[in-house]
Structure formats: structure tokens, C-alpha cells
Design a protein around this motif. Structure first.
Motif: not given
Ligand code: FMN
Length: 208
Positions: A9, A11, A15-16, A83-84, A86-87, A131-132, A168, A170
């Protein structure tokens, strides 16, 4: 022994990053060193399919991935977190994984016959964490598999693929005791696996 944590990630306080760090904390001990890297600190191109690595098992692209290869060769296990997006995994994590292609070995005549440098050298271990933000594993899509499948092919035994839902913002991870417990359990399991292998290696030497 040595474990390398790799955050996919951007960020750095997200979270990651937090969950990979917590996993490493559960692993770190007298006999196991840990190191954490963020892919966002490196410039890594995707694989260009040149097959320049075919005979040397070394990638010919001279970018920052060259700094990560020695870290990968010198550790017993990795913790990959993404992180996830787009799937799937992030573009940074995808590029990193593509560049592990140099460690894959194929039979010249029959490409359905293959092995890997890590397999030949005795195998390594991995924990993957995806993570998602949504509520179901379906919403996470292929993120976990996008890490665990290539790693398995590359000679890593994936000890745990931890899927963390409903994070969602951070800092959301800080309120999720369940997420912390899941990664700590995965870290503990990896630590025990490494010790089991180490002890068995010693026993086998004594039996020689
Ligand atoms: C470009 C983008 C695409 C994402 N796609 C998904 C998704 O397909 N499914 C989902 O549940 N969350 C999705 N998310 C949410 C992130 O996975 C989520 O906020 C996650 O906690 C981010 O981790 P981080 O804090 O480590 O960056 C998306 C976020 C972004 C910015």
C-alpha cells in the motif's frame, strides 16, 4: 532466521502497513530477525517478458527491484500485505510479483514442467494478508489469491492467507481487535513453522 515484510500500500500509516508490522512483531524473537519494506520506496517496473533471466535466474531490468532480490534470497520467509484495489492487489504489488519471474524455472521442451529457484534451494514460507473495505470475501475478489498462487508456484509454502474485511480509512485497523488477533496468530504460526524446520534440520544432521 530472517523474515521480510513487504507492504504493497502507498499509505505508509495505513491498514496494510500496520497489519504487516504487527505480524512481524509476533514473529520477531531471539532466533528470528525481521525487516519491513514498503514497495512505495522503490521504483519497480512490471516484467517485460524478455526472457533475459532464462539462463541466469537474474532479472536484467536495472531498477530498484535489484535492491530487493538479495533481501528475498537472504530470508527464510516473507509476509506480503496488500490492500484490495478493484478486487485485486495494488499495481505496486503486482509489479513486484511479476518481477519474481526470474526465479521460475521451466523445462526447455515442455513448459508444463517447471520448478523454482526457491524450491531447488529448499523452499521458503509466506504469510499473505489482504485487506478490503467491504463486508464479504467476494468483495475482496482475487486479492489474496493474487499473492498466494504465484508464491506457491515460486516455492513458498503459504502458511496463512489472512483476509481482513471492513477496513476503509487508514486508521480503521486500530479499532479492529479481530484483525490484530488474526495477523498475530498467522505470525505465531509462521514463527513455529520456522523453528520446527530449524530444529528438524539440526536433528537430521545429528542422525547423519
Ligand atoms: C483504488 C481503490 C480501489 C479499491 N477497491 C476495493 C475493492 O475492490 N473492494 C473493497 O472492499 N475495497 C476496495 N478499496 C478499499 C481499500 O481496500 C481499503 O480502504 C483498505 O483498507 C486500504 O488499505 P491501506 O490503508 O493499507 O491502504 C479500494 C480502494 C482504492 C483506493
Amino acid at each position: 532466521m530472517r523474515v521480510l515484510g513487504i507492504v504493497g500500500s502507498r499509505r505508509k500509516k495505513g491498514n496494510t502497513a500496520y497489519l504487516v508490522q504487527r505480524t512481524l512483531e509476533a514473529i520477531k524473537s531471539k532466533d528470528i530477525d525481521t525487516e519491513l519494506i514498503f514497495l512505495s520506496d522503490y521504483t519497480i517496473r512490471g516484467c517485460i517478458g524478455c526472457e533475459g533471466c532464462k539462463d541466469t535466474y537474474k532479472c536484467v531490468i536495472m531498477d530498484d527491484m535489484q535492491k530487493i532480490y538479495p533481501l528475498l534470497l537472504n530470508c527464510d520467509a516473507i509476509v506480503l500485505g496488500s490492500p484490495t484495489y478493484f478486487y485485486n492487489i495494488t499495481a505496486d504489488m503486482k509489479a513486484f510479483i511479476e518481477r519474481l519471474y526470474c526465479y521460475q524455472i521451466f523445462d526447455e521442451e515442455d513448459r508444463s514442467v517447471w520448478s523454482s529457484v526457491h524450491e531447488v534451494l529448499g523452499g521458503k514460507y509466506a504469510v499473505v494478508i489482504s485487506i478490503c473495505e467491504q463486508n464479504t470475501e467476494e468483495d475482496m475478489g482475487f486479492a489474496a489469491e493474487a499473492m498466494s498462487k504465484p508464491l506457491t508456484g515460486l516455492g513458498y509454502r503459504v502458511i496463512e492467507a489472512v483476509k481482513i474485511l471492513k477496513l476503509f480509512k487508514k486508521e480503521d485497523v486500530l479499532g479492529s481487535q479481530d484483525a490484530l488477533e488474526q495477523v498475530e496468530r498467522a505470525g505465531e504460526k509462521l514463527k513455529k513453522t520456522l523453528r520446527l524446520r530449524n530444529e528438524t534440520e539440526k536433528k537430521l544432521k545429528l542422525l547423519e
